[in-house]
Design an enzyme around this catalytic site. Sequence first.
Site, PDB file in Angstrom:
ATOM      1  N   TYR A 144      28.546  -2.646  31.439  1.00 54.83           N
ATOM      2  CA  TYR A 144      27.845  -3.909  31.170  1.00 54.83           C
ATOM      3  C   TYR A 144      26.354  -3.643  30.966  1.00 54.83           C
ATOM      4  O   TYR A 144      25.755  -4.089  29.985  1.00 54.83           O
ATOM      5  CB  TYR A 144      28.055  -4.875  32.338  1.00 54.83           C
ATOM      6  N   LYS A 148      23.823  -4.065  27.755  1.00 61.88           N
ATOM      7  CA  LYS A 148      22.647  -4.930  27.841  1.00 61.88           C
ATOM      8  C   LYS A 148      21.388  -4.184  27.400  1.00 61.88           C
ATOM      9  O   LYS A 148      20.482  -4.782  26.800  1.00 61.88           O
ATOM     10  CB  LYS A 148      22.470  -5.472  29.260  1.00 61.88           C
TER      11      LYS A 148
END
Length: 345
Positions: A144, A148
């Site tokens: 994740y 990002k």
Amino acid sequence: MATRIRPSNKRCAVIGGSGFLGRHLVERLVDRGYAVAVFDIRQSYELPGVTFYQGDLCDKHALLVALKDVSIVFHCASPAPASDDRALFQRVNIDGTRTVIQACHEAGVQKLVLTSSASVVFEGTDIKNAKEDLPYAKRPIDYYTETKIQQEKMVLEACSKENDFLTVAIRPHGIFGPRDPQLVPILVDAARRGKMKFIIGDGCNLVDFTYVENVVHGHILAAERLKTDSPLCAQAYHITNDEPVRFWDFMSQILVGLGYSAPRYHLPYMLVYGIALLLWLMAFIMRPLVQIKPTFTPMRVALAGTHHYYSCARAKQDMGYQPVVPLKEAIARTVESYPHLRKGA
């Protein structure tokens, strides 16, 4: 290219506006007199002054319909960090963001405000009062975070004063508040299953938790202060409550406020981290044979047992940011909003 609409017309779009942060942002924008278009994969509520568009983030044609005559776009769509769906992270955070930028250009959007994450600089070791010039994590704590980082770079690099397209990234940390589908419900579920008895480490590690209204305030300030001659162009900004708190004290206040016992027993950080790492390695090795999804991961241990809090000095200087809801009041409001999760409810 479509005719541009002046920002004073207050026409904006919130991508991911049906989510936790997105809905709070939409509500505040409406209160401030904006006409809001929401683009999301689902519609979870109705609100006067808001037009909903359902569609896939990677579908540029669907996005263009939602961005018609819009001058400001807030991009806060993202899968939950706790998910382990790497393909979904890639599709939403990378492919979807690339499509958003393309659609903004074609629709004549003037400003793009990204919801990034303070975790883009976090590698699982102590971070104390970090400023935005800290380099991106070379070893992100999870996929994740890796996506990002790529997402934030993509958005900030797209900033072009020559083409009248300005971008800025907001990096909140530990968002919580009413309607939060993650932190409080997961915490209560763990308490009900007897899994919130232990403190990892000495319990003194300081962490930023940020009330959702303060995150929204930071987003709107960034959008309204983002101009060709402003220092915000192509920059990232930490937005927190600016009140670092002991991680386990925060968790205890939520739990006790809802009628559960606070964690009391200490476990050595390195021991717990080592066990979590071993479980993660076992799950990785066994993956070809059986799918094991350990909830006890090195990343979660690191988040619970290390210092990670961030300076808001740049946001204060460049956009006049100050938290609008202090931490004590934010915790009280949050606890009051979950009567159905109280012990015995």
